[in-house]
Design a protein around this motif. Structure first.
Motif, PDB file in Angstrom:
ATOM      1  N   MET A   1       0.814  -1.218   0.000  1.00  0.00           N
ATOM      2  CA  MET A   1       0.000   0.000   0.000  1.00  0.00           C
ATOM      3  C   MET A   1       0.849   1.271   0.000  1.00  0.00           C
ATOM      4  O   MET A   1       0.432   2.291  -0.523  1.00  0.00           O
ATOM      5  CB  MET A   1      -0.912   0.001   1.223  1.00  0.00           C
ATOM      6  N   LEU A   2       2.033   1.219   0.610  1.00  0.00           N
ATOM      7  CA  LEU A   2       2.876   2.412   0.663  1.00  0.00           C
ATOM      8  C   LEU A   2       3.226   2.931  -0.728  1.00  0.00           C
ATOM      9  O   LEU A   2       3.113   4.145  -0.972  1.00  0.00           O
ATOM     10  CB  LEU A   2       4.141   2.134   1.472  1.00  0.00           C
ATOM     11  N   PRO A   3       3.651   2.074  -1.671  1.00  0.00           N
ATOM     12  CA  PRO A   3       3.950   2.597  -3.012  1.00  0.00           C
ATOM     13  C   PRO A   3       2.735   3.243  -3.675  1.00  0.00           C
ATOM     14  O   PRO A   3       2.877   4.258  -4.370  1.00  0.00           O
ATOM     15  CB  PRO A   3       4.407   1.346  -3.779  1.00  0.00           C
ATOM     16  N   VAL A   4       1.561   2.671  -3.471  1.00  0.00           N
ATOM     17  CA  VAL A   4       0.346   3.239  -4.061  1.00  0.00           C
ATOM     18  C   VAL A   4       0.061   4.610  -3.457  1.00  0.00           C
ATOM     19  O   VAL A   4      -0.243   5.579  -4.166  1.00  0.00           O
ATOM     20  CB  VAL A   4      -0.853   2.296  -3.843  1.00  0.00           C
ATOM     21  N   PHE A   5       0.174   4.701  -2.141  1.00  0.00           N
ATOM     22  CA  PHE A   5      -0.077   5.980  -1.478  1.00  0.00           C
ATOM     23  C   PHE A   5       0.956   7.014  -1.914  1.00  0.00           C
ATOM     24  O   PHE A   5       0.608   8.186  -2.150  1.00  0.00           O
ATOM     25  CB  PHE A   5      -0.040   5.813   0.040  1.00  0.00           C
ATOM     26  N   ALA A   6       2.207   6.612  -2.028  1.00  0.00           N
ATOM     27  CA  ALA A   6       3.246   7.542  -2.466  1.00  0.00           C
ATOM     28  C   ALA A   6       2.955   8.055  -3.873  1.00  0.00           C
ATOM     29  O   ALA A   6       3.168   9.242  -4.175  1.00  0.00           O
ATOM     30  CB  ALA A   6       4.615   6.861  -2.422  1.00  0.00           C
ATOM     31  N   ALA A   7       2.465   7.175  -4.739  1.00  0.00           N
ATOM     32  CA  ALA A   7       2.113   7.592  -6.102  1.00  0.00           C
ATOM     33  C   ALA A   7       0.948   8.581  -6.080  1.00  0.00           C
ATOM     34  O   ALA A   7       0.921   9.555  -6.853  1.00  0.00           O
ATOM     35  CB  ALA A   7       1.759   6.372  -6.953  1.00  0.00           C
ATOM     36  N   ILE A   8      -0.021   8.360  -5.194  1.00  0.00           N
ATOM     37  CA  ILE A   8      -1.149   9.286  -5.061  1.00  0.00           C
ATOM     38  C   ILE A   8      -0.663  10.655  -4.591  1.00  0.00           C
ATOM     39  O   ILE A   8      -1.110  11.700  -5.086  1.00  0.00           O
ATOM     40  CB  ILE A   8      -2.198   8.715  -4.089  1.00  0.00           C
ATOM     41  N   VAL A   9       0.272  10.661  -3.649  1.00  0.00           N
ATOM     42  CA  VAL A   9       0.823  11.923  -3.154  1.00  0.00           C
ATOM     43  C   VAL A   9       1.538  12.667  -4.283  1.00  0.00           C
ATOM     44  O   VAL A   9       1.375  13.886  -4.446  1.00  0.00           O
ATOM     45  CB  VAL A   9       1.783  11.679  -1.979  1.00  0.00           C
ATOM     46  N   ALA A  10       2.314  11.942  -5.082  1.00  0.00           N
ATOM     47  CA  ALA A  10       3.013  12.577  -6.200  1.00  0.00           C
ATOM     48  C   ALA A  10       2.025  13.153  -7.207  1.00  0.00           C
ATOM     49  O   ALA A  10       2.203  14.283  -7.695  1.00  0.00           O
ATOM     50  CB  ALA A  10       3.939  11.561  -6.881  1.00  0.00           C
ATOM     51  N   ALA A  11       0.968  12.408  -7.507  1.00  0.00           N
ATOM     52  CA  ALA A  11      -0.048  12.891  -8.452  1.00  0.00           C
ATOM     53  C   ALA A  11      -0.758  14.124  -7.907  1.00  0.00           C
ATOM     54  O   ALA A  11      -1.045  15.077  -8.650  1.00  0.00           O
ATOM     55  CB  ALA A  11      -1.057  11.780  -8.745  1.00  0.00           C
ATOM     56  N   SER A  12      -1.025  14.130  -6.612  1.00  0.00           N
ATOM     57  CA  SER A  12      -1.689  15.290  -6.006  1.00  0.00           C
ATOM     58  C   SER A  12      -0.786  16.515  -6.046  1.00  0.00           C
ATOM     59  O   SER A  12      -1.266  17.653  -6.162  1.00  0.00           O
ATOM     60  CB  SER A  12      -2.099  14.970  -4.563  1.00  0.00           C
ATOM     61  N   THR A  13       0.520  16.298  -5.976  1.00  0.00           N
ATOM     62  CA  THR A  13       1.461  17.417  -6.068  1.00  0.00           C
ATOM     63  C   THR A  13       1.437  18.024  -7.469  1.00  0.00           C
ATOM     64  O   THR A  13       1.511  19.244  -7.628  1.00  0.00           O
ATOM     65  CB  THR A  13       2.881  16.960  -5.720  1.00  0.00           C
ATOM     66  N   ALA A  14       1.304  17.175  -8.481  1.00  0.00           N
ATOM     67  CA  ALA A  14       1.164  17.684  -9.854  1.00  0.00           C
ATOM     68  C   ALA A  14      -0.113  18.503  -9.991  1.00  0.00           C
ATOM     69  O   ALA A  14      -0.132  19.563 -10.638  1.00  0.00           O
ATOM     70  CB  ALA A  14       1.167  16.524 -10.846  1.00  0.00           C
ATOM     71  N   LEU A  15      -1.189  18.036  -9.375  1.00  0.00           N
ATOM     72  CA  LEU A  15      -2.448  18.777  -9.394  1.00  0.00           C
ATOM     73  C   LEU A  15      -2.279  20.132  -8.715  1.00  0.00           C
ATOM     74  O   LEU A  15      -2.826  21.145  -9.173  1.00  0.00           O
ATOM     75  CB  LEU A  15      -3.535  17.965  -8.695  1.00  0.00           C
ATOM     76  N   LEU A  16      -1.509  20.168  -7.638  1.00  0.00           N
ATOM     77  CA  LEU A  16      -1.257  21.424  -6.933  1.00  0.00           C
ATOM     78  C   LEU A  16      -0.516  22.409  -7.832  1.00  0.00           C
ATOM     79  O   LEU A  16      -0.814  23.609  -7.831  1.00  0.00           O
ATOM     80  CB  LEU A  16      -0.457  21.147  -5.667  1.00  0.00           C
ATOM     81  N   ILE A  17       0.446  21.924  -8.597  1.00  0.00           N
ATOM     82  CA  ILE A  17       1.184  22.793  -9.514  1.00  0.00           C
ATOM     83  C   ILE A  17       0.242  23.373 -10.569  1.00  0.00           C
ATOM     84  O   ILE A  17       0.332  24.562 -10.921  1.00  0.00           O
ATOM     85  CB  ILE A  17       2.349  22.023 -10.162  1.00  0.00           C
ATOM     86  N   PHE A  18      -0.689  22.564 -11.051  1.00  0.00           N
ATOM     87  CA  PHE A  18      -1.673  23.066 -12.017  1.00  0.00           C
ATOM     88  C   PHE A  18      -2.564  24.130 -11.379  1.00  0.00           C
ATOM     89  O   PHE A  18      -2.840  25.179 -11.990  1.00  0.00           O
ATOM     90  CB  PHE A  18      -2.524  21.910 -12.542  1.00  0.00           C
TER      91      PHE A  18
END
Length: 325
Positions: A1-18
């Motif tokens: 689950m940790l890798p999945v959550f880390a990927a979600i965090v990274a994707a949310s950071t991209a959304l923040l940049i947008f």
């Protein structure tokens, strides 16, 4: 689950940049003049009905930013409790410190009425936060931990390609510099200092100069430099490592994102900085940076001591992918 959550965090950071790109592109940076509250309201209690005009973009940015901050706090705690590799745990702490600093810079940007140096630092640090979260997602992934055994390279450690390692580092570094120049251009109002494309006032080199024209032209020169470096990196991967999927895939994606980025950059000028196109140009630039970083880290994977061994030490039942093949 940790890798999945880390990927979600990274994707949310991209959304923040947008979301941040939307704020700058619509000129909404001071639509909410107080911080950390919103017109005296607790951020999450601010009525949706009042999110109109520029307030919508600025307040939305704050909501996304606070969500990303909470996610990174959770990620750092999760890494501290479950991750056996010390250097990965430290990445979590650094990401947490970076996102806290990012929030403070965001607040100062508002309270000090958008000073250019602070605004540029705020935009530049956002890219570092994205790089950190993407790195954590990468190094906690199953492929990284197993050493990408499906790459058809029997002994990864004995087949290091120092040329690729160096050119990948250079490419990633230059992409980041280019993004900082782009942030400088956006926050100093130089985005349309050269109003035509691909020429500059009808010439290859601007016939007239001022500080804004110089910044804008530097961004175009930087784009050409980045293009050449990405072509060199991808070409090296295709020619020397065509069977290594962990390198070939990001190289292909890098070329696709580069093409899209050049197109978005041209459209930003030709559309007179239409805010959606402008914001997509910002977030796509971040994706170019992170994709280059992923390729760079994978090219250097043999340098990371304990990437797989530490899991075996922590969990005797751990078996790398393909070990029983």
């Amino acid at each position: 689950m940790l890798p999945v959550f880390a990927a979600i965090v990274a994707a949310s950071t991209a959304l923040l940049i947008f979301a941040g790109g939307l704020v700058t592109s619509t000129g909404s940076g001071l639509s909410v003049p107080d911080w950390p509250n919103t017109y005296g309201w607790f951020m999450w209690a601010f009525p949706v009905s009042k999110m109109v005009g520029g307030i919508f973009y600025e307040h939305l940015h704050r909501l996304v930013a606070s969500t990303v901050g909470v996610l990174i706090v959770v990620l750092a705690i999760w890494l501290a409790r479950e991750e056996p590799r010390r250097w990965v745990r430290r990445l979590g702490y650094i990401a947490l410190a970076a996102v806290i600093t990012q929030g403070v810079l965001g607040g100062i940007t508002v309270l000090w009425y958008l000073p250019d140096p602070i605004s540029i630092a705020h935009a530049s640090l956002a890219q570092i936060v994205f790089c950190l979260t993407a790195t954590i997602a990468l190094v906690t992934s199953r492929g990284w931990r197993s050493g990408y055994v499906g790459s058809r390279i029997p002994d990864l450690g004995s087949r290091r390609d120092t040329t690729l390692e160096r050119i990948a580092i250079a490419t990633t570094a230059v992409i980041y510099v280019q993004i900082v120049i782009g942030a400088t251009m956006r926050h100093t109002g130089a985005g349309l200092a050269i109003p035509d494309f691909p020429l500059a006032f009808g010439h290859l080199i601007p016939p007239q100069w001022d500080s804004k024209i110089a910044i804008h032209f530097a961004h175009r020169v930087g784009a050409l430099t980045v293009t050449l470096l990405i072509l060199a990196t991808a070409g090296h991967v295709f020619f020397h490592h065509g069977r290594r999927e962990e390198l070939r895939r990001p190289a292909i994606l890098l070329l696709v994102l580069l093409t899209l980025q050049i197109t978005l950059g041209a459209l930003t000028v030709l559309s007179q900085k239409q805010f959606i196109i402008n914001s997509l140009h910002v977030v796509n630039g971040a994706l170019v940076l992170v994709t280059s970083l992923v390729l760079t880290l994978r090219a250097h994977r043999a340098r990371f001591a304990g990437s797989a061994d530490s899991f075996a030490e922590r969990d005797p039942a751990y078996v790398p992918l393909g070990a029983n093949a």
